[in-house]
Design an enzyme around this catalytic site. Structure first.
Site, PDB file in Angstrom:
ATOM      1  CE  LYS A  13       3.330   9.726  -3.258  1.00  0.00           C
ATOM      2  NZ  LYS A  13       2.745   8.395  -3.486  1.00  0.00           N
ATOM      3  NE  ARG A  85       3.946   6.943   2.706  1.00  0.00           N
ATOM      4  CZ  ARG A  85       4.780   6.921   1.651  1.00  0.00           C
ATOM      5  NH1 ARG A  85       5.669   7.861   1.477  1.00  0.00           N
ATOM      6  NH2 ARG A  85       4.686   5.960   0.760  1.00  0.00           N
ATOM      7  NE  ARG A 158       9.910   1.049  -3.863  1.00  0.00           N
ATOM      8  CZ  ARG A 158       9.133   2.086  -3.591  1.00  0.00           C
ATOM      9  NH1 ARG A 158       9.148   3.145  -4.390  1.00  0.00           N
ATOM     10  NH2 ARG A 158       8.339   2.088  -2.545  1.00  0.00           N
TER      11      ARG A 158
HETATM   12  P1  AMP Z   1       7.599   5.409  -1.143  1.00  0.00           P
HETATM   13  O1  AMP Z   1       8.846   5.268  -1.976  1.00  0.00           O
HETATM   14  O2  AMP Z   1       7.150   6.811  -0.974  1.00  0.00           O
HETATM   15  O3  AMP Z   1       6.502   4.477  -1.607  1.00  0.00           O
HETATM   16  O4  AMP Z   1       7.999   4.918   0.337  1.00  0.00           O
HETATM   17  C1  AMP Z   1       8.476   3.613   0.581  1.00  0.00           C
HETATM   18  C2  AMP Z   1       8.367   3.282   2.056  1.00  0.00           C
HETATM   19  O5  AMP Z   1       9.156   4.196   2.827  1.00  0.00           O
HETATM   20  C3  AMP Z   1       6.979   3.381   2.653  1.00  0.00           C
HETATM   21  O6  AMP Z   1       6.198   2.218   2.423  1.00  0.00           O
HETATM   22  C4  AMP Z   1       7.308   3.581   4.140  1.00  0.00           C
HETATM   23  O7  AMP Z   1       7.720   2.368   4.743  1.00  0.00           O
HETATM   24  C5  AMP Z   1       8.522   4.489   4.069  1.00  0.00           C
HETATM   25  N1  AMP Z   1       8.141   5.920   4.057  1.00  0.00           N
HETATM   26  C6  AMP Z   1       8.335   6.828   3.055  1.00  0.00           C
HETATM   27  N2  AMP Z   1       7.872   8.030   3.396  1.00  0.00           N
HETATM   28  C7  AMP Z   1       7.350   7.904   4.650  1.00  0.00           C
HETATM   29  C8  AMP Z   1       6.698   8.787   5.546  1.00  0.00           C
HETATM   30  N3  AMP Z   1       6.453  10.074   5.225  1.00  0.00           N
HETATM   31  N4  AMP Z   1       6.288   8.292   6.742  1.00  0.00           N
HETATM   32  C9  AMP Z   1       6.524   7.027   7.096  1.00  0.00           C
HETATM   33  N5  AMP Z   1       7.110   6.123   6.294  1.00  0.00           N
HETATM   34  C10 AMP Z   1       7.536   6.550   5.070  1.00  0.00           C
END
Ligand code: AMP
Length: 225
Positions: A13, A85, A158
């Site tokens: 994404k 999400r 990360r």
């Molecule tokens: P990502 O970089 O999109 O994989 O997001 C990393 C982390 O941020 C996720 O595992 C969640 O802990 C948090 N996070 C990101 N976007 C959301 C969202 N829309 N709702 C809840 N937690 C989020």
């Protein structure tokens, strides 16, 4: 043009959002990036959830997106990467867009097998200085240990890309996030938006090509009524 890039962690994404942002001059709203660079008070609040691979509370993330969508650069259109999400987030998004006379045009689903996702996520690392993304197997810097973009020599991984946390993130995706695809498929069925399903296992350029072709085709359909 407002769109959602939807898919599990590691589906690509972020990569596709960056390419689409440049091609269509849209604002890119990546909630993961926003949380990782959040001011200390917010970062402290969400750190525990992120480290465990759990979702941060809906009200926190909804407030962040609401404020961000109101910013000037979103007026010309935006790409959501990592939001919504949960069903509550999807409904809140619909409400906030409706209140501003906006709507979603596209939901693009990037579909990738879980096994592939684990391999993709656990191998990723990025330049500590400019953030350029790399991968142990698929994309090493051209000169080993030196960033292609800024020549820095420090790299980071990360914390939530560790194999144990990735398993949790995938479980959370299937349980809390994937079900909202039905919500968007139903909206597409009513003609409210276009739903585009893409095989995210294809190479990056091919995925971009498929998305581009689908967006162009939908544009033509819209123009011809
Ligand atoms: P990502 O970089 O999109 O994989 O997001 C990393 C982390 O941020 C996720 O595992 C969640 O802990 C948090 N996070 C990101 N976007 C959301 C969202 N829309 N709702 C809840 N937690 C989020």
């Amino acid at each position: 043009m407002n769109l959602i890039l939807f898919g599990p962690p590691g589906a690509g994404k972020g990569t596709q959002a960056e390419l689409l942002q440049k091609r269509y001059a849209l604002a890119k709203l990546s909630t993961g990036d926003m949380l990782r660079s959040a001011p200390a008070a917010l970062a402290g609040l969400v750190k525990g959830y992120m480290q465990k691979g759990e979702l941060v509370p809906d009200d926190v993330i909804i407030a962040i997106i609401k404020a961000r969508i109101d910013e000037k650069d979103c007026a010309k259109g935006f790409i959501l990467d990592g939001f919504p999400r949960t069903k509550a987030q999807a409904e809140a998004l619909e409400g906030m867009l409706h209140a501003e006379g906006k709507h979603l045009d596209y939901v693009i689903e990037l579909a990738v097998d879980d096994k592939k996702l684990v391999e993709r996520i656990t191998g990723r690392f990025s330049c500590a200085k400019c953030g350029a993304g790399y991968h142990d197997i698929f994309k090493q810097p051209r000169k080993l240990g030196i960033c292609d973009e800024c020549a820095a020599t420090e790299f980071t991984r990360r914390e939530d890309d560790k194999v144990e946390t990735v398993a949790k993130r995938l479980e959370v995706y299937h349980r809390q996030t994937a079900p909202i695809l039905d919500y968007y498929r139903a909206q597409a069925g009513q003609g409210a938006l276009a739903y585009i399903h893409v095989n995210g296992m294809l190479p990056i350029e091919e995925v971009t090509g498929v998305i581009d072709a689908a967006l162009q085709a939908e544009k033509k359909i819209a123009e011809n009524g």
